[in-house]
Scaffold this active site. Structure first.
Site, PDB file in Angstrom:
ATOM      1  N   SER A 112      12.398   4.877  14.762  1.00  0.00           N
ATOM      2  CA  SER A 112      11.213   4.472  15.515  1.00  0.00           C
ATOM      3  C   SER A 112      11.673   3.968  16.876  1.00  0.00           C
ATOM      4  CB  SER A 112      10.464   3.375  14.754  1.00  0.00           C
ATOM      5  OG  SER A 112       9.992   3.904  13.534  1.00  0.00           O
ATOM      6  N   LEU A 113      11.675   4.862  17.850  1.00  0.00           N
ATOM      7  CA  LEU A 113      12.240   4.522  19.159  1.00  0.00           C
ATOM      8  C   LEU A 113      11.183   3.877  20.067  1.00  0.00           C
ATOM      9  CD1 LEU A 113      15.083   4.812  20.409  1.00  0.00           C
ATOM     10  CD2 LEU A 113      14.193   6.775  21.676  1.00  0.00           C
ATOM     11  N   HIS A 114      10.133   4.588  20.341  1.00  0.00           N
ATOM     12  CA  HIS A 114       8.970   4.099  21.101  1.00  0.00           C
ATOM     13  C   HIS A 114       9.206   3.772  22.573  1.00  0.00           C
ATOM     14  CE1 HIS A 114       7.041   4.216  17.270  1.00  0.00           C
ATOM     15  NE2 HIS A 114       7.639   3.155  16.800  1.00  0.00           N
ATOM     16  N   CYS A 127       2.148  -2.969  15.401  1.00  0.00           N
ATOM     17  CA  CYS A 127       2.059  -2.555  13.995  1.00  0.00           C
ATOM     18  C   CYS A 127       1.420  -3.657  13.171  1.00  0.00           C
ATOM     19  CB  CYS A 127       3.463  -2.252  13.466  1.00  0.00           C
ATOM     20  SG  CYS A 127       3.487  -1.834  11.704  1.00  0.00           S
ATOM     21  N   GLU A 168       0.833  -1.201   0.000  1.00  0.00           N
ATOM     22  CA  GLU A 168       0.000   0.000   0.000  1.00  0.00           C
ATOM     23  C   GLU A 168       0.864   1.246   0.000  1.00  0.00           C
ATOM     24  OE1 GLU A 168      -4.064  -1.210   2.176  1.00  0.00           O
ATOM     25  OE2 GLU A 168      -2.400  -1.017   3.558  1.00  0.00           O
ATOM     26  N   CYS A 209       6.732  -7.139   6.418  1.00  0.00           N
ATOM     27  CA  CYS A 209       7.868  -6.621   7.183  1.00  0.00           C
ATOM     28  C   CYS A 209       8.357  -7.720   8.123  1.00  0.00           C
ATOM     29  CB  CYS A 209       7.437  -5.395   7.995  1.00  0.00           C
ATOM     30  SG  CYS A 209       8.806  -4.576   8.864  1.00  0.00           S
ATOM     31  N   CYS A 242      -0.195   5.472  10.351  1.00  0.00           N
ATOM     32  CA  CYS A 242       1.013   4.770  10.791  1.00  0.00           C
ATOM     33  C   CYS A 242       0.666   3.433  11.407  1.00  0.00           C
ATOM     34  CB  CYS A 242       1.763   5.569  11.844  1.00  0.00           C
ATOM     35  SG  CYS A 242       2.122   7.244  11.369  1.00  0.00           S
ATOM     36  N   GLY A 281       7.076  -2.282   5.483  1.00  0.00           N
ATOM     37  CA  GLY A 281       8.454  -2.724   5.342  1.00  0.00           C
ATOM     38  C   GLY A 281       9.460  -1.936   6.141  1.00  0.00           C
ATOM     39  N   GLU A 282      10.651  -2.522   6.269  1.00  0.00           N
ATOM     40  CA  GLU A 282      11.763  -1.865   6.954  1.00  0.00           C
ATOM     41  C   GLU A 282      12.776  -1.470   5.876  1.00  0.00           C
ATOM     42  OE1 GLU A 282      12.859  -0.557   9.774  1.00  0.00           O
ATOM     43  OE2 GLU A 282      14.764  -0.296   8.748  1.00  0.00           O
ATOM     44  N   ASN A 288      -2.340   4.230  16.736  1.00  0.00           N
ATOM     45  CA  ASN A 288      -3.485   3.925  15.889  1.00  0.00           C
ATOM     46  C   ASN A 288      -3.931   2.498  16.154  1.00  0.00           C
ATOM     47  OD1 ASN A 288      -3.664   6.409  14.325  1.00  0.00           O
ATOM     48  ND2 ASN A 288      -1.675   5.819  13.507  1.00  0.00           N
ATOM     49  N   CYS A 298       3.590   8.483   1.214  1.00  0.00           N
ATOM     50  CA  CYS A 298       4.120   7.488   2.141  1.00  0.00           C
ATOM     51  C   CYS A 298       4.210   6.177   1.364  1.00  0.00           C
ATOM     52  CB  CYS A 298       3.182   7.360   3.333  1.00  0.00           C
ATOM     53  SG  CYS A 298       3.678   6.090   4.509  1.00  0.00           S
ATOM     54  N   CYS A 350       7.130  -5.667  15.085  1.00  0.00           N
ATOM     55  CA  CYS A 350       6.708  -4.815  16.212  1.00  0.00           C
ATOM     56  C   CYS A 350       5.249  -5.160  16.545  1.00  0.00           C
ATOM     57  CB  CYS A 350       6.846  -3.346  15.851  1.00  0.00           C
ATOM     58  SG  CYS A 350       8.526  -2.913  15.382  1.00  0.00           S
ATOM     59  N   SER A 387      12.684   6.017   7.356  1.00  0.00           N
ATOM     60  CA  SER A 387      12.362   5.651   8.740  1.00  0.00           C
ATOM     61  C   SER A 387      12.842   4.235   9.019  1.00  0.00           C
ATOM     62  CB  SER A 387      10.843   5.749   8.930  1.00  0.00           C
ATOM     63  OG  SER A 387      10.499   5.472  10.263  1.00  0.00           O
TER      64      SER A 387
END
Ligand code: SAH
Length: 375
Positions: free
Chosen positions: A243-245, A138, A111, A131, A362, A186-187, A319, A124, A135, A220
């Site tokens: 992407s720390l979180h 996600c 997408e 991926c 996201c 994806g990463e 989200n 985006c 995580c 990212s």
């Protein structure tokens, strides 16, 4: 499709799959000329083709009137094969946000999301089908990794958006893509070569590429430290987003499983080297998850880690994703988190969650073909 990964399981190497056909967007201008020469044609035909694709944003032979008829068909067949087929388009925000589900040549689904703002248009894009980073909050991570995308498959998402804008399909009049964020499926750093190729095609001046400013491009990552180091040496002043979180290893090990390989301190060190080399402010992505990572003491810890650095924090209200037990933070906790970071002098904004109602925000990209169509 790939199997659902076990908790914490990482997949670095994409399954071997048939590759999509070569496309001119995979190639530099010199390589395009060589490819055209190999087909027995004059190298300048590559320049003409490139102008059609990157400047005029067309892939249809009928419009290539500066090329002899039979040659058009042959060159398009050889160097501009169709790579993405639109399966579904969903819009919201009065058409200003639009998510497209694409089918790739082998049936893989990805997408992309176009977001039009008063002063810019951001695309985006996805860099992998699925991926491997797993995580737990996600949606993409839950489905596992199907395969890497090629450079041209990545670029095509942007070209498709550019075409829609130029053609006046997006409300607000004709426009152009000003920003590209590698924040779709994806990463990107796990598909390094194809992603760098795509970044080069995006920023190369037309007709070699799309001529988008490198400052408008953001890559990212969950924090693949060696790849961040490599990216810093590319001489491409793109923005790095991490992407720390979580500011502490104990929590980050569970939220971003790559942390079991490269710890918070190592990721941040890599980010500061990146900032020093490129002079670009690094973005720290932090999804605020109610009662998980949104405590004031964690904000304080984060503030102390980031204080005085060339950095900007993007807080993303979590989200919703299918099957996840987590939700976004309470507004008062979000406000307190912002205040703690500001106390440390750290620049912070709360990201607007565009596309949430179309599962285009996201972490919501999952390319499920059975989603309802809600145009
Ligand atoms: N794999 C890369 C590129 C994806 S970017 C990366 O992780 O950086 C997508 C961003 O949205 C990442 O910062 C990701 O952590 C974040 N995200 C994932 N799921 C989310 C969710 N449910 N709510 C808010 N943000 C989410």
């Amino acid at each position: 499709m790939s199997e659902q990964p076990k908790t914490g399981q990482l997949t670095f190497v994409a399954p071997r799959r048939a590759k999509p056909q070569r496309h001119l967007a995979d190639l530099t201008m010199a390589e395009r000329r060589a490819a055209v020469a190999e087909l027995g044609e004059k190298p300048f035909r590559a320049d003409q083709l490139s102008r059609h694709y990157f400047t005029r944003l067309t892939g249809s032979p009928e419009q290539m009137t500066d090329l002899p008829g039979a040659l058009r068909e042959r060159l398009v067949e050889q160097l501009m094969p169709p790579l993405l087929t639109s399966v579904r388009e969903i819009t919201c925000d009065g058409g200003m946000t639009r998510k497209t589900l694409w089918k790739l040549f082998d049936g893989s689904l990805v997408e992309s999301v176009l977001m039009r703002y008063p002063d810019r248009v951001t695309m985006c894009v996805s860099s992998q089908a699925g991926c491997g980073m797993n995580c737990p909050f996600c949606a993409t991570g839950q489905a596992g990794l199907t395969r890497n995308m090629s450079t041209a498959e990545i670029v095509e998402q942007v070209v498709a958006g550019a075409r829609a804008l130029a053609g006046g399909e997006v409300p607000g009049g004709p426009g152009r893509v000003t920003n590209v964020v590698f924040m779709g499926m994806g990463e990107p750093m796990a598909n390094y070569k194809a992603v760098i190729g795509a970044v080069r095609r995006l920023v190369d001046p037309a007709p070699e590429g799309l001529g988008i400013s490198a400052r408008g491009v953001t890559v990212s990552t969950v924090g693949l430290v060696p790849a961040i180091g490599k990216l810093a040496d590319e001489g491409l002043p793109v923005t790095l987003a991490v992407s720390l979180h979580a500011p502490d290893d104990e929590l980050r090990d569970t939220l971003v499983p790559i942390n079991t390989r490269w710890k918070v301190a190592e990721v941040l060190d890599a980010a500061w080297s990146y900032a020093a080399k490129t002079k670009r402010r690094v973005s720290i992505e932090y999804a605020l998850i109610k009662d998980i990572n949104d405590q004031e003491w964690r904000a304080d810890l984060l503030g102390r880690l980031l204080k005085g650095k060339l950095v900007h924090v993007n807080l993303i209200p979590l989200n919703p994703t299918p099957g996840s037990k987590w939700t976004a933070s309470r507004p008062e906790d979000e406000r307190a988190f912002v205040r703690r970071l500001e106390f440390h002098g750290v620049a912070v904004t709360v990201r607007d969650t565009r596309g949430r109602e179309i599962d285009g925000a996201c972490g919501q990209l999952a390319a499920a073909p059975q989603e309802p169509v809600v145009t």
